[in-house]
Design an enzyme around this catalytic site. Sequence first.
Site, PDB file in Angstrom:
ATOM      1  N   GLY A  12      83.473  18.416 -32.077  1.00 56.20           N
ATOM      2  CA  GLY A  12      82.872  19.529 -31.333  1.00 56.20           C
ATOM      3  C   GLY A  12      82.620  19.131 -29.890  1.00 56.20           C
ATOM      4  O   GLY A  12      82.206  18.012 -29.620  1.00 56.20           O
ATOM      5  N   ASN A 112      80.136  11.325 -34.920  1.00 57.44           N
ATOM      6  CA  ASN A 112      80.211  10.451 -36.101  1.00 57.44           C
ATOM      7  C   ASN A 112      81.602  10.349 -36.724  1.00 57.44           C
ATOM      8  O   ASN A 112      82.099   9.254 -36.958  1.00 57.44           O
ATOM      9  CB  ASN A 112      79.217  10.943 -37.161  1.00 57.44           C
ATOM     10  CG  ASN A 112      77.876  10.248 -37.002  1.00 57.44           C
ATOM     11  OD1 ASN A 112      77.835   9.033 -36.761  1.00 57.44           O
ATOM     12  ND2 ASN A 112      76.800  10.990 -37.126  1.00 57.44           N
ATOM     13  N   THR A 114      84.464  11.123 -35.437  1.00 56.75           N
ATOM     14  CA  THR A 114      85.385  10.528 -34.458  1.00 56.75           C
ATOM     15  C   THR A 114      85.242   9.008 -34.442  1.00 56.75           C
ATOM     16  O   THR A 114      86.242   8.277 -34.356  1.00 56.75           O
ATOM     17  CB  THR A 114      85.047  11.090 -33.057  1.00 56.75           C
ATOM     18  OG1 THR A 114      85.193  12.499 -33.100  1.00 56.75           O
ATOM     19  CG2 THR A 114      85.946  10.506 -31.984  1.00 56.75           C
ATOM     20  N   ASP A 136      73.942  16.823 -31.240  1.00 57.22           N
ATOM     21  CA  ASP A 136      73.069  16.546 -32.391  1.00 57.22           C
ATOM     22  C   ASP A 136      72.284  15.244 -32.247  1.00 57.22           C
ATOM     23  O   ASP A 136      71.320  15.023 -32.973  1.00 57.22           O
ATOM     24  CB  ASP A 136      73.903  16.468 -33.676  1.00 57.22           C
ATOM     25  CG  ASP A 136      74.526  17.798 -34.048  1.00 57.22           C
ATOM     26  OD1 ASP A 136      74.087  18.824 -33.509  1.00 57.22           O
ATOM     27  OD2 ASP A 136      75.460  17.803 -34.874  1.00 57.22           O
ATOM     28  N   GLN A 282      74.535  26.731 -27.112  1.00 56.85           N
ATOM     29  CA  GLN A 282      73.858  25.424 -26.993  1.00 56.85           C
ATOM     30  C   GLN A 282      74.832  24.301 -26.617  1.00 56.85           C
ATOM     31  O   GLN A 282      74.426  23.210 -26.244  1.00 56.85           O
ATOM     32  CB  GLN A 282      73.170  25.071 -28.324  1.00 56.85           C
ATOM     33  CG  GLN A 282      72.021  26.002 -28.654  1.00 56.85           C
ATOM     34  CD  GLN A 282      71.622  25.938 -30.130  1.00 56.85           C
ATOM     35  OE1 GLN A 282      70.720  25.214 -30.500  1.00 56.85           O
ATOM     36  NE2 GLN A 282      72.313  26.703 -30.971  1.00 56.85           N
TER      37      GLN A 282
HETATM   38  O1  F6P Z   1      78.169  18.609 -34.083  1.00 58.16           O
HETATM   39  C1  F6P Z   1      77.802  19.533 -33.143  1.00 58.16           C
HETATM   40  C2  F6P Z   1      77.634  20.891 -33.749  1.00 58.16           C
HETATM   41  O2  F6P Z   1      77.372  21.801 -32.720  1.00 58.16           O
HETATM   42  C3  F6P Z   1      76.568  20.994 -34.843  1.00 58.16           C
HETATM   43  O3  F6P Z   1      75.264  21.065 -34.345  1.00 58.16           O
HETATM   44  C4  F6P Z   1      76.995  22.230 -35.576  1.00 58.16           C
HETATM   45  O4  F6P Z   1      76.529  22.219 -36.898  1.00 58.16           O
HETATM   46  C5  F6P Z   1      78.486  22.144 -35.513  1.00 58.16           C
HETATM   47  O5  F6P Z   1      78.804  21.330 -34.403  1.00 58.16           O
HETATM   48  C6  F6P Z   1      79.203  23.457 -35.385  1.00 58.16           C
HETATM   49  O6  F6P Z   1      80.551  23.227 -35.535  1.00 58.16           O
HETATM   50  P1  F6P Z   1      81.718  24.190 -35.049  1.00 58.16           P
HETATM   51  O7  F6P Z   1      81.780  24.141 -33.567  1.00 58.16           O
HETATM   52  O8  F6P Z   1      82.935  23.613 -35.680  1.00 58.16           O
HETATM   53  O9  F6P Z   1      81.360  25.547 -35.541  1.00 58.16           O
END
Ligand code: F6P
Length: 357
Positions: A12, A112, A114, A136, A282
């Site tokens: 992400g 993590n 990665t 996170d 966010q």
């Molecule tokens: O790991 C970062 C994060 O934003 C998490 O807080 C969240 O649960 C997840 O990625 C969301 O993932 P995606 O962008 O694949 O929907």
Amino acid sequence: MKRRIGILTSGGDCPGLNAAIRGVARAAYEMFDTEIIGIHDGYRGLIQGDYQVMDRSQFSGILTLGGTILGTSRQPFRNMKVIGNDNVDKVAAMKANYKAMKLDCLVILGGNGTHKTANLLSQEGLNVIGLPKTIDNDLYGTDFTFGFHTAVDIATDVIDRIHTTACSHGRCMVIEIMGNKAGWLTLYSGIAGGADVILIPEIPYEIERVAKVVEARANAGKSFSILAVAEGAMDKEEAKMKKKEREAKRAASPQSISQRIAAQLQDIAGVEARAVIPGHIQRGGSPSAYDRVLSTQFGVHAAELIRDGIFGVSVALVGNTVTHNPLSEIAGVPKLVPTDHQMVQIARNIGISFGAK
Ligand code: F6P
């Protein structure tokens, strides 16, 4: 001798990725003869040999830019049950492309998952350096990951804005903050935004206790309440379930955690409640000043490690010092909020409830 540095961003995205890429590039150009290879969309690009030789000018003007100029992808190993064992061809492809690109090293920016793969590639003999990013903040071995503080700022701004409308209408507002396994973002932004209740995955809650907080506030003349709830927060019953069972229950429900809690509070406490889900906002936009500095520090340290021939490590912030940890010691180890963490205690000591004893 020219050093060829591969860079990829995986998992992400988060604010600060471009600032970190720029930090690596600028310091490397400054310190030694450098050629940078930008690998597209994370490990996908490494597996498929999708890359570009970067020009120095491409690292200009990106300090404040959100996202990643290299693109990213999630879980290229989705069908690979045990990384490195089941589908060795993907690892072989990455090794072959590393060779084909004539890389001297590979800088991998990620969280993590990665880092697990980065460690695997390091064990396979590639010269790898990891840079810890994620909103996170759940990477072991570093006090902070870049991206986290920007997300705290954004989530805090959401809570601030919700505060005024909650107060005007006398409502209970349940704000769902990112963080599936770790509650750092909810904990920090909840404290910064003055939440009345903070619910995080590490501290399973009881809805009756949460309702009592809302009722007690109403009885004390506070007609509104603010709840900061991590998307992965769970009640005591869910906490007893096996992870798969819990996930299946969640997937089958049309409600997210904040919507569920808002509905429960309407029933139990008789308040008017609303759920707010800021979601990927966010993770978007320009990094905060803190994250621009941290990303730059991390990127420059990675270039210093390349100069010194130190590989198989991930850059970290420990105390106020930028340092590095062996990938083998930190890869795949999640950093959750300890239930007795000082920040949890501080929150409790100012009267914030975690919906649990
Ligand atoms: O790991 C970062 C994060 O934003 C998490 O807080 C969240 O649960 C997840 O990625 C969301 O993932 P995606 O962008 O694949 O929907």
